[in-house]
Design an enzyme around this catalytic site. Structure first.
Site, PDB file in Angstrom:
ATOM      1  N   HIS A   1      -6.484   4.529   8.182  1.00 36.50           N
ATOM      2  CA  HIS A   1      -5.760   4.155   6.849  1.00 36.50           C
ATOM      3  C   HIS A   1      -5.162   5.597   6.282  1.00 36.50           C
ATOM      4  O   HIS A   1      -4.110   5.376   5.833  1.00 36.50           O
ATOM      5  CB  HIS A   1      -6.772   3.588   5.956  1.00 36.50           C
TER       6      HIS A   1
ATOM      7  N   HIS B   1      -7.629   0.306  -8.186  1.00 37.47           N
ATOM      8  CA  HIS B   1      -7.639   1.013  -9.627  1.00 37.47           C
ATOM      9  C   HIS B   1      -6.154   0.986 -10.198  1.00 37.47           C
ATOM     10  O   HIS B   1      -5.816   0.593 -11.261  1.00 37.47           O
ATOM     11  CB  HIS B   1      -7.737   2.432  -9.304  1.00 37.47           C
TER      12      HIS B   1
ATOM     13  N   TYR C   1      -8.731  -9.852   2.964  1.00 36.41           N
ATOM     14  CA  TYR C   1      -9.934  -9.331   3.613  1.00 36.41           C
ATOM     15  C   TYR C   1     -10.949  -9.104   2.764  1.00 36.41           C
ATOM     16  O   TYR C   1     -12.075  -8.534   2.777  1.00 36.41           O
ATOM     17  CB  TYR C   1      -9.600  -8.089   4.273  1.00 36.41           C
ATOM     18  N   GLU C   2     -10.651  -9.083   1.192  1.00 35.82           N
ATOM     19  CA  GLU C   2     -11.605  -8.758   0.099  1.00 35.82           C
ATOM     20  C   GLU C   2     -12.376 -10.151   0.024  1.00 35.82           C
ATOM     21  O   GLU C   2     -13.503  -9.852  -0.708  1.00 35.82           O
ATOM     22  CB  GLU C   2     -10.840  -8.345  -1.129  1.00 35.82           C
TER      23      GLU C   2
ATOM     24  N   ASN D   1       2.340   3.007  10.927  1.00 36.62           N
ATOM     25  CA  ASN D   1       1.641   3.254  12.340  1.00 36.62           C
ATOM     26  C   ASN D   1       2.164   2.539  13.529  1.00 36.62           C
ATOM     27  O   ASN D   1       2.572   1.237  13.253  1.00 36.62           O
ATOM     28  CB  ASN D   1       0.083   3.450  12.127  1.00 36.62           C
TER      29      ASN D   1
ATOM     30  N   SER E   1       0.711  -1.074   0.233  1.00 36.95           N
ATOM     31  CA  SER E   1      -0.202  -0.002  -0.109  1.00 36.95           C
ATOM     32  C   SER E   1       0.768   1.224  -0.157  1.00 36.95           C
ATOM     33  O   SER E   1       1.645   1.449   0.754  1.00 36.95           O
ATOM     34  CB  SER E   1      -1.122   0.224   1.130  1.00 36.95           C
TER      35      SER E   1
ATOM     36  N   HIS F   1      -6.026  -9.092  -1.577  1.00 32.73           N
ATOM     37  CA  HIS F   1      -5.692  -9.250  -0.195  1.00 32.73           C
ATOM     38  C   HIS F   1      -7.016 -10.147   0.387  1.00 32.73           C
ATOM     39  O   HIS F   1      -8.073 -10.445  -0.298  1.00 32.73           O
ATOM     40  CB  HIS F   1      -6.197  -7.842   0.798  1.00 32.73           C
TER      41      HIS F   1
ATOM     42  N   MET G   1      -1.792  -7.304   6.708  1.00 31.71           N
ATOM     43  CA  MET G   1      -2.879  -8.123   6.344  1.00 31.71           C
ATOM     44  C   MET G   1      -2.475  -8.735   4.790  1.00 31.71           C
ATOM     45  O   MET G   1      -3.401  -9.002   4.146  1.00 31.71           O
ATOM     46  CB  MET G   1      -3.997  -7.212   6.257  1.00 31.71           C
ATOM     47  N   SER G   2      -1.323  -9.191   4.740  1.00 31.77           N
ATOM     48  CA  SER G   2      -0.908  -9.529   3.471  1.00 31.77           C
ATOM     49  C   SER G   2       0.567 -10.252   3.425  1.00 31.77           C
ATOM     50  O   SER G   2       0.803 -10.940   4.627  1.00 31.77           O
ATOM     51  CB  SER G   2      -0.315  -8.328   2.675  1.00 31.77           C
TER      52      SER G   2
ATOM     53  N   ALA H   1       2.739  -2.527   4.103  1.00 31.35           N
ATOM     54  CA  ALA H   1       2.695  -1.597   5.265  1.00 31.35           C
ATOM     55  C   ALA H   1       2.151  -2.168   6.450  1.00 31.35           C
ATOM     56  O   ALA H   1       1.552  -3.302   6.223  1.00 31.35           O
ATOM     57  CB  ALA H   1       1.451  -0.649   4.856  1.00 31.35           C
TER      58      ALA H   1
HETATM   59  N1  HPA Z   1      -2.631  -3.560  11.634  1.00 30.74           N
HETATM   60  C1  HPA Z   1      -2.858  -4.469  10.411  1.00 30.74           C
HETATM   61  N2  HPA Z   1      -2.598  -3.866   9.140  1.00 30.74           N
HETATM   62  C2  HPA Z   1      -1.648  -2.812   8.846  1.00 30.74           C
HETATM   63  C3  HPA Z   1      -1.619  -1.783  10.083  1.00 30.74           C
HETATM   64  C4  HPA Z   1      -1.876  -2.202  11.232  1.00 30.74           C
HETATM   65  O1  HPA Z   1      -1.783  -1.588  12.209  1.00 30.74           O
HETATM   66  N3  HPA Z   1      -0.921  -0.810   9.769  1.00 30.74           N
HETATM   67  C5  HPA Z   1      -0.752  -1.164   8.013  1.00 30.74           C
HETATM   68  N4  HPA Z   1      -1.312  -2.520   7.895  1.00 30.74           N
END
Ligand code: HPA
Length: 272
Positions: free
Chosen positions: A247, A61, A85-86, A235, A30, A83, A211-212, A113
C-alpha cells in the site's frame, strides 16, 4: 426509516447548508484528496456531521465533503469513501453517490488508485475508464428497487459517458498530458490479487484493477447521472513485475502524480 428517506434527509441537510446546485461531484480516490484543498470559496463539512452518512470509522480520518468553485464551476468534492472490503453493504458504499444524485448533480467524476494490468501502462499513468467489469460478487441495486431512484433493470451499455471521455481527452491534450484508456475491473479485496487472477483478468479484457468506483458508477447511472472515471495506475498489478505489492507504493505514486491529476481534473471541470 427507508434507505430512500435516509438519502433524502442527507441531501436536504446539505441543501440547507448551501451545498445544492453543484455542477459536478468528484469522488477522490486514495491519496488524491488534495484536490479538495485547492477549491475556491471552499466550505467543508466532516462526514460525521451529515445525517446517515457512513461513519468516519468506515472511511478513515480524512472523510469530508467540500463544496467550492473550480474555473467558475460549482464542485462538490468527496474526500474519503466507504469501501466494500470494510464489510459494509454496497448500499452503504454507494450512499454518497445516492446523495449526490438526489441533489441533482448532473455529472459525477469518480477517481481511484488502481493496479495496472495492461503491460503497456506504466506506474503513474492516468487512465480514463472506458468501461468496467464488476467482479465484486454483488451489486448496489440488490434488494427492493425504489422507483424514485430509477428503474429495476437499468441499462449499463454506457456507464462512462462517451461525451465526458472525449472532454477528458481534450482536457488532457490542452495541458499536454498523455492519458491511457481502458477497462477497470472491480474486486472485493482487501487482499491484493494473485498473479493468476491478474492473468485471468487480462484475458477477460481488463486493463486496471481496483476495489472501488463500480458501486458508485452503477447507482449514478441508475439515477441518470453522467459519469466519468479516472484511475491513477499506482502500481503494476500482481505478477506483472517481480515485486510484492504494498500500500505504501500506492500512496507514494499518488503523491508523485497528484499535480498532474489535479491539473487534469481542473481542465475537465472547466470544459463541462
Ligand atoms: N489491486 C487492487 N486495488 C488496487 C491496486 C491493485 O493492484 N492498486 C491500487 N488499488
Amino acid at each position: 426509516m427507508s434507505y430512500f428517506d435516509r438519502v433524502s434527509e442527507a441531501a436536504e441537510w446539505l441543501r440547507g447548508r448551501g451545498y445544492g446546485g453543484a455542477d459536478v461531484g468528484v469522488v477522490l480516490g486514495s491519496g488524491l484528496g488534495d484536490f479538495a484543498d485547492g477549491l475556491a470559496d471552499a466550505l467543508a463539512v466532516p462526514y460525521h456531521d451529515i445525517p446517515h452518512w457512513p461513519a468516519a470509522a468506515v472511511i478513515g480520518h480524512a472523510g469530508r465533503l467540500v463544496g467550492g468553485t473550480v474555473r467558475g464551476k460549482r464542485v462538490l468534492a468527496l474526500s474519503g469513501r466507504a469501501h466494500f472490503y470494510e464489510g459494509h453493504p454496497l448500499t452503504t458504499v454507494a450512499f454518497a453517490a445516492r446523495v449526490l444524485g438526489t441533489l441533482r448533480v448532473p455529472h459525477l467524476v469518480l477517481t481511484n488508485a488502481a493496479g495496472g494490468i495492461n503491460t503497456k501502462f506504466s506506474t503513474g499513468a492516468l487512465m480514463i475508464i472506458d468501461d468496467h467489469i464488476n467482479l465484486l460478487g454483488s451489486n448496489p441495486l440488490v434488494g427492493g428497487n425504489d422507483e424514485r431512484f430509477g428503474v429495476r433493470f437499468p441499462d449499463m451499455s454506457e456507464v462512462y459517458s462517451r461525451r465526458l471521455r472525449a472532454i477528458a481527452d481534450r482536457a488532457a491534450d490542452a495541458i499536454g498530458l498523455q492519458v491511457e484508456h481502458g477497462v477497470y475491473v472491480a474486486v472485493h479485496g482487501p487482499s491484493y490479487e494473485t498473479p493468476a487472477e491478474i492473468r485471468a483478468f487480462r484475458t477477460l479484457g481488463a486493463d486496471a484493477v481496483g476495489m472501488s468506483t463500480v458501486p458508485e458508477a452503477i447507482v449514478a447511472r441508475h439515477m441518470g447521472v453522467e459519469v466519468l472515471g479516472i484511475s491513477c495506475i499506482t502500481n503494476m498489478a500482481a505478477g506483472v513485475l517481480p515485486l510484492p505489492l504494498h500500500h505504501d507504493e500506492v500512496m507514494e505514486t499518488t503523491r508523485r502524480i497528484r499535480g498532474q491529476f489535479i491539473a487534469l481534473l481542473e481542465a475537465v471541470i472547466e470544459r463541462l
